[in-house]
Design a protein around this motif. Sequence first.
Motif, short mmCIF file in Angstrom:
data_model
loop_
_atom_site.label_atom_id
_atom_site.label_comp_id
_atom_site.label_asym_id
_atom_site.label_seq_id
_atom_site.Cartn_x
_atom_site.Cartn_y
_atom_site.Cartn_z
N ASN A 1 45.84 33.40 102.15
CA ASN A 1 44.52 32.96 102.62
C ASN A 1 44.56 31.51 103.10
OD1 ASN A 1 42.85 35.34 102.14
ND2 ASN A 1 43.30 35.01 99.99
N ALA B 1 38.25 39.20 101.76
CA ALA B 1 39.56 39.03 101.14
C ALA B 1 39.78 40.02 100.01
CB ALA B 1 39.70 37.61 100.62
N VAL C 1 33.47 33.24 102.63
CA VAL C 1 34.02 34.39 101.93
C VAL C 1 32.91 35.41 101.72
CG1 VAL C 1 35.16 35.23 99.84
CG2 VAL C 1 35.76 32.99 100.76
N ALA D 1 40.17 35.01 96.30
CA ALA D 1 39.59 36.31 96.67
C ALA D 1 38.85 36.94 95.49
CB ALA D 1 40.68 37.26 97.16
N PHE E 1 36.14 35.35 105.71
CA PHE E 1 37.09 36.20 105.02
C PHE E 1 36.41 37.39 104.35
CE2 PHE E 1 39.38 32.23 105.18
CZ PHE E 1 40.73 32.56 105.18
N THR F 1 41.85 40.08 104.69
CA THR F 1 43.16 39.60 104.28
C THR F 1 43.61 40.35 103.04
OG1 THR F 1 42.17 37.80 102.99
CG2 THR F 1 42.84 37.30 105.25
#
Length: 352
Positions: free
Chosen positions: A120, A134, A314, A144, A132, A113
């Motif tokens: 997000n 990110a 993440v 992120a 993710f 992303t």
Amino acid sequence: MRVTVGLVVNPAAARDVRRLTSLARTVDVHERVNTVARVLSGLAAGGVEEVLFMSEPCHVVERAWTSLADTHPSWGQMPSLRPIPSPGPAVDARGTAAAAAWLGEADTPCVVTVGGDGTNRAVALGWPDATFAAFPGGTNNAFAPSVDATVVGLAARLFAADQARHASHARVVPYLAVDVDGAHHTTALVDVAVVDEPWVGTHAVWDPRLLVEAVVTRTDPTVSGLAGVAGMVHPDGGRALRLRFGPSGTEILAPLGPGHLAVVSVAGWETFTTEEEVVVGGGRAALAFDCERETVLQAGQRARVRLVDEGPKVIDAAALVRQAAADGVFPAAARARTVARPQVERGRGREA
């Protein structure tokens, strides 16, 4: 095995009204194209064969792919691009959520992303258990981790190719589940706030005098937004907090936005866990999710907020790439090859 990665880019992130009232950086489309080209460079070097991307009106991903293929031969085969099936380019959070939902149904290993906390959140609304990779490309970037876009691309490829091997670098993060009078259900990744204005307006949470209360999933004084405010109150980090604001509270200096250090009056705070439920509201006010006002509470309406510890994952891109380097992955994989130009599939141009 064909290695596939998802890619969601918000071309409008970091271009909202807060650019007029703060020192937040304006990220134009050309810089966004440059960022995505760096992501694609990392993906290509790692050997990703296909990128499933969200179509959007500025065609950032397609332009980045063309720029990289034309001017920067990569250590590897350029991946093919395939737009996520949709009626047209995504123009809002609903379109982003729909694209993310499709990636989840397609069992995509992870999604890169490029956007802020709002982007997000939209992805997580469509794909609640997404993984993710990110890149922080918005106004507030509490969700992120800060790392170069090239490294994000490398990490996404490594994870997608061997999820079991790199599972320890994909951290499960908590989120906030919100129920407004049993009629409206939504989630937030970083914070939920009550703002003393009964309208949404420009969405941004900007005036500390209007803050009534907030719930945050994490505290970090080094990020902007309500997570940064909570970090100034409780700098140890890693704890969910409930904050109450008011003129009789203790005044603290906190980063409410990029370059916007504001005096915030904190009347009280407390930690809370997944066993507890926080009830906010009661009067006419706006309810903000991840620092963006979205819902107006009418008099008497309340929102119930719960902390859920099993949220999306993440990828810690920096830690994953460091470990891969220590394992000797990159010298063995660094074989210069002629860059081929696979066909870029174009999405349909009709708006949803």
